[in-house]
Design an enzyme around this catalytic site. Structure first.
Site, PDB file in Angstrom:
ATOM      1  N   ILE A   1       0.808  -1.217   0.000  1.00  0.00           N
ATOM      2  CA  ILE A   1       0.000   0.000   0.000  1.00  0.00           C
ATOM      3  C   ILE A   1       0.835   1.257   0.000  1.00  0.00           C
ATOM      4  O   ILE A   1       0.320   2.352  -0.152  1.00  0.00           O
ATOM      5  CB  ILE A   1      -1.005   0.053   1.176  1.00  0.00           C
ATOM      6  CG1 ILE A   1      -0.331  -0.351   2.482  1.00  0.00           C
ATOM      7  CG2 ILE A   1      -2.226  -0.787   0.899  1.00  0.00           C
ATOM      8  CD1 ILE A   1      -1.268  -0.288   3.683  1.00  0.00           C
ATOM      9  N   GLY A   2       2.122   1.111   0.197  1.00  0.00           N
ATOM     10  CA  GLY A   2       2.928   2.324   0.184  1.00  0.00           C
ATOM     11  C   GLY A   2       4.395   1.991   0.294  1.00  0.00           C
ATOM     12  O   GLY A   2       4.776   0.868   0.592  1.00  0.00           O
TER      13      GLY A   2
ATOM     14  N   MET B   1      12.516   4.133   4.327  1.00  0.00           N
ATOM     15  CA  MET B   1      13.237   2.967   4.817  1.00  0.00           C
ATOM     16  C   MET B   1      12.421   1.677   4.819  1.00  0.00           C
ATOM     17  O   MET B   1      12.911   0.648   5.256  1.00  0.00           O
ATOM     18  CB  MET B   1      13.776   3.246   6.212  1.00  0.00           C
ATOM     19  CG  MET B   1      12.725   3.570   7.231  1.00  0.00           C
ATOM     20  SD  MET B   1      13.521   3.747   8.831  1.00  0.00           S
ATOM     21  CE  MET B   1      12.123   3.889   9.879  1.00  0.00           C
TER      22      MET B   1
ATOM     23  N   ASP C   1       9.377  13.516  13.196  1.00  0.00           N
ATOM     24  CA  ASP C   1       9.152  13.493  11.747  1.00  0.00           C
ATOM     25  C   ASP C   1       7.676  13.750  11.446  1.00  0.00           C
ATOM     26  O   ASP C   1       7.061  13.033  10.661  1.00  0.00           O
ATOM     27  CB  ASP C   1       9.613  12.135  11.192  1.00  0.00           C
ATOM     28  CG  ASP C   1       9.713  12.131   9.673  1.00  0.00           C
ATOM     29  OD1 ASP C   1       9.738  13.224   9.067  1.00  0.00           O
ATOM     30  OD2 ASP C   1       9.753  11.036   9.087  1.00  0.00           O
TER      31      ASP C   1
HETATM   32  P1  ATP Z   1       9.154   7.811   5.753  1.00  0.00           P
HETATM   33  O1  ATP Z   1       9.966   6.663   5.311  1.00  0.00           O
HETATM   34  O2  ATP Z   1       9.950   9.050   5.927  1.00  0.00           O
HETATM   35  O3  ATP Z   1       8.324   7.469   6.949  1.00  0.00           O
HETATM   36  P2  ATP Z   1       6.619   7.837   4.445  1.00  0.00           P
HETATM   37  O4  ATP Z   1       5.943   8.237   5.712  1.00  0.00           O
HETATM   38  O5  ATP Z   1       6.117   8.429   3.192  1.00  0.00           O
HETATM   39  O6  ATP Z   1       8.150   8.130   4.541  1.00  0.00           O
HETATM   40  P3  ATP Z   1       6.028   5.112   5.171  1.00  0.00           P
HETATM   41  O7  ATP Z   1       5.904   5.514   6.594  1.00  0.00           O
HETATM   42  O8  ATP Z   1       6.874   3.933   4.879  1.00  0.00           O
HETATM   43  O9  ATP Z   1       6.590   6.280   4.273  1.00  0.00           O
HETATM   44  O10 ATP Z   1       4.578   4.875   4.597  1.00  0.00           O
HETATM   45  C1  ATP Z   1       4.362   4.722   3.232  1.00  0.00           C
HETATM   46  C2  ATP Z   1       2.893   4.804   2.935  1.00  0.00           C
HETATM   47  O11 ATP Z   1       2.225   3.649   3.415  1.00  0.00           O
HETATM   48  C3  ATP Z   1       2.166   5.956   3.582  1.00  0.00           C
HETATM   49  O12 ATP Z   1       2.288   7.110   2.842  1.00  0.00           O
HETATM   50  C4  ATP Z   1       0.742   5.447   3.650  1.00  0.00           C
HETATM   51  O13 ATP Z   1       0.111   5.662   2.406  1.00  0.00           O
HETATM   52  C5  ATP Z   1       0.916   3.965   3.842  1.00  0.00           C
HETATM   53  N1  ATP Z   1       0.755   3.570   5.245  1.00  0.00           N
HETATM   54  C6  ATP Z   1       1.696   3.643   6.217  1.00  0.00           C
HETATM   55  N2  ATP Z   1       1.227   3.183   7.385  1.00  0.00           N
HETATM   56  C7  ATP Z   1      -0.054   2.814   7.181  1.00  0.00           C
HETATM   57  C8  ATP Z   1      -1.107   2.255   8.009  1.00  0.00           C
HETATM   58  N3  ATP Z   1      -0.903   2.006   9.302  1.00  0.00           N
HETATM   59  N4  ATP Z   1      -2.310   2.007   7.441  1.00  0.00           N
HETATM   60  C9  ATP Z   1      -2.497   2.267   6.136  1.00  0.00           C
HETATM   61  N5  ATP Z   1      -1.581   2.785   5.307  1.00  0.00           N
HETATM   62  C10 ATP Z   1      -0.366   3.061   5.802  1.00  0.00           C
END
Ligand code: ATP
Ligand code: MG
Length: 655
Positions: A16-17, A21, A137
């Site tokens: 989903i994303g 890292m 962050d």
């Molecule tokens: P960083 O690595 O700096 O945290 P980020 O926040 O964009 O960057 P991730 O925290 O890895 O990256 O999250 C990536 C994506 O996954 C998010 O933008 C969101 O769309 C999805 N995501 C993260 N956590 C959840 C969750 N608990 N439920 C649903 N979707 C999520």
């Protein structure tokens, strides 16, 4: 495609994303039958021990947080996937979108929504800060908005792991640098005020659709955070309320001491829109006017503290009218023209507002604390009366759970609003030992409780997947809505049972061989030697002595007797020549796993006579260059022939 199931429990459904890292997947928790989000660390981090240790610590402390506006961390795990170790965090799955997506979609958010989300994010910060956890962050990508409009902050403390206090301006944090505080950008130690700054930057983006500082590289952006003054948000969005503009710009102060004191202070300010507006208005005019809050009702129902959002409403209490009246009588004597003007204004106002001049809409005070609710009502010229307390699972103890008249009813100033305060509900924690998680969840649910953190432990007594222990213990009184942590059995720890080596000496070779396999051991080498006392074909010695404890599948060597005959012959031959040690190197390149080597002594007519060596060998006995090294004794000048699998490998002479 084959299903990927982590730890025999989490079935990966889809990606989903992806972030700096980690990759994030939606998964199904088969044990608790619910969807979860799983964040799997990218490979390059999974190989860094130092990083992993910090990652684990941070995830563990984030897992302690439990707040409606914080994405719940359920579990931390590791597993093998296609031979590689992977590390992951299991989190609450939030169905919705990130705040970043929402801003991209809507451009600028309404005052109402900015306050709504900001209060929720600030509540999350307040809860984490009180546990000593700084987010580090805060950015719209780390704020998820669920389908009910609830804001949920994710990745608490994780940034600390990757940034290690000093920020490195790499592309992986490019997204982050738009929201970092000046002190973070300088690499200084950060505290809760740094999170407030980042929230300010997020609010700026909600208000204007733009980040406060932008440049074409991250270092440039960081420098702007340190020294530039952001353009007031209101200049980019004239619809933004003065109060919100004031809050945002205060949060973006370079000096941490000039920002709000803490998250609580910020929440107070966000929630006290009216007092600010009333105060600002006093300076310009004092008109006894009551303008009901025309703000459209938010369709999304919020579960947690709903805040009085009425930045456009202006209420002046009846007492405020007095000085105005006095002024009026004074001016009446002095300026007849002014009197006329006043009468005119008064008349116009009278006809316009007559039906409403002492009427206002009751605000919602549901879910506010009793104290806040009373303040809120009194501020608007209403009276509050606490009629009773009632038990409730849905409202925390001390919060308003019912109000009469209901919100949005039109009432006269001074009307009394009756409030019912939640007494929460105390329940006795049930005994969950021996249940599985689904059963425990049901039992807790009946009482208004739920499962908190789960951990596993080995147990000889309790079957795998059943509950061993719980916290709080059974029969403890707990507020409904609370969580109970569980310890689940991982079954008995797999102990490697050692094997006691049996006696093999004196047995026939076959007997020994079968006993070795019966015991779960492996026969490696059999050596044949002459023996004075052991009958031919029986075991003279064993490489691991009787009674020794060894692991299953341990290898054992035997020496088997070839009888006395050879020895006597040696004696005879000893008389004729000198005994020499022979070091023989045979280049075996037959590619076989097992083969037999025999060495025959040749008599004067080059005929095979006595056998000097007869042994089954395996490819393991060869060195890297496929050479078999043999050591044996023979009398000088004897000729011998080597046979591998009964085929001649050459004739040699001992010299
Ligand atoms: P960083 O690595 O700096 O945290 P980020 O926040 O964009 O960057 P991730 O925290 O890895 O990256 O999250 C990536 C994506 O996954 C998010 O933008 C969101 O769309 C999805 N995501 C993260 N956590 C959840 C969750 N608990 N439920 C649903 N979707 C999520
Ligand atoms: Mg993130």
């Amino acid at each position: 495609m084959e299903k990927i199931i982590l730890d025999n429990r989490y079935e990966i459904i889809e990606q989903i994303g992806v972030g700096g890292m980690a990759k994030v997947y939606k998964a199904k928790d088969r044990l608790l039958d619910r969807f979860v989000a799983i964040k799997v660390l990218k490979e390059q981090y999974a190989e860094d021990d130092e990083f992993l240790k910090k990652f684990n610590n941070e995830a563990q402390s984030a897992a302690k947080l439990n707040h409606v506006n914080i994405v719940n961390v359920y579990d931390i795990g590791e597993d093998l996937l296609e031979g590689r170790k992977i590390y992951y965090i299991v989190m609450e799955y939030v169905e919705g979108q990130t705040l970043k997506d929402l801003i991209d979609e809507e451009g600028k958010l309404s005052n109402h929504d900015i306050i709504d989300y900001s209060v929720q994010i600030a509540q999350a910060l307040k809860s984490a800060h009180s546990s000593g956890i700084i987010h580090r962050d805060i950015k719209p990508q780390n704020i998820l908005i669920d389908k009910f409009g609830l804001a949920k902050v994710t990745d608490f403390g994780i940034a600390r792991v990757s940034s290690n206090a000093t920020i490195t301006y790499t592309s992986s944090i490019l997204g982050t640098v738009h929201y970092i505080s000046p002190e973070q950008a300088k690499g200084k130690i950060v505290d809760e005020k740094s999170d407030l700054y980042s929230l300010g930057a997020v609010m700026y983006e909600m208000a204007t659709g733009k980040v406060p500082f932008d440049a074409d590289n991250s270092v440039g952006i960081a420098v702007m955070h340190i020294q530039d003054k952001a353009k007031p948000a209101k200049e980019l969005n004239p619809e933004l309320s003065d109060h919100l503009n004031f809050i945002i710009m205060k949060l973006l102060e370079k000096e941490p001491g000039n920002r709000f004191l803490n998250a609580t202070d910020l929440i107070d300010s966000l929630e006290n829109q009216n007092s600010f507006k009333a105060q600002a208005l006093e300076e310009t005019a004092r008109i006894p006017i009551v303008v009901p809050n025309k703000e459209k009702k938010k369709k999304k129902k919020l579960k947690q503290e709903e805040t009085p959002k009425s930045e456009e409403a202006v209420y002046v209490s009846p007492t405020d009218e007095e000085p105005k009246d006095k002024n009026k009588t004074k001016s009446l004597k002095i300026w007849p023209l002014a009197l006329l003007a006043l009468i005119l204004v008064g008349a116009v106002y009278y006809f316009m507002s007559r039906p409403k001049d002492d009427v206002l809409e009751v605000p919602t005070v549901i879910n506010l604390s009793q104290e806040m609710a009373v303040k809120e009502l009194e501020k608007r010229g209403l009276k509050a009366n606490i009629s009773r307390t009632e038990e409730s699972d849905d409202y925390d103890k001390g919060k308003v759970m019912k109000q009469d008249p209901e919100a949005n009813t039109e009432v006269k100033i001074g009307t009394t609003v009756n409030l019912v305060i939640s007494a929460g509900r105390e329940v006795s924690v049930p005994d969950l030992a021996g249940l599985n998680l689904t059963e425990a969840e049901e039992k807790l649910k009946e009482l208004g409780l739920s499962i908190g953190r789960t951990s596993t432990e080995y147990s000889d007594q309790v079957e795998k997947d059943l509950i061993i222990d719980q916290n709080p213990r059974s029969a403890t009184n707990l507020q409904a809505g609370s969580k109970v942590d569980l310890v689940i059995s991982a079954g008995p720890e797999e102990k490697i049972e050692n094997i006691e080596v049996p006696n093999l000496i004196g047995m026939s070779e076959e007997q020994a061989e079968s006993l070795i396999s019966q015991y779960g051991l492996v026969l490696r080498n059999v050596d044949y030697r002459e023996s004075e006392d052991v009958e031919k074909g029986n075991v003279i010695s064993q490489s691991i002595s009787e009674g020794t404890q060894v692991a299953p599948q341990s290898q054992i060597d035997l020496v088997v007797s070839t009888g006395k005959k050879e020895k006597e012959k040696d004696k005879e031959e000893n008389q004729t020549g000198q005994v020499k040690n022979v070091d023989l190197r045979l280049n075996i390149n037959n590619g076989k796993d097992k083969f037999n080597v025999k060495i025959y002594k040749l008599d004067d007519n080059d005929k095979r006579s006595d056998i000097l060596y007869d042994q089954n060998q395996t490819s393991k006995d060869l060195d890297e260059s496929q050479v078999l090294q043999l050591n044996f004794q023979a009398i000088q000048n004897t000729k011998f022939e080597v046979l591998v699998d009964d085929e001649s490998y050459g004739v040699y002479t001992v010299n």
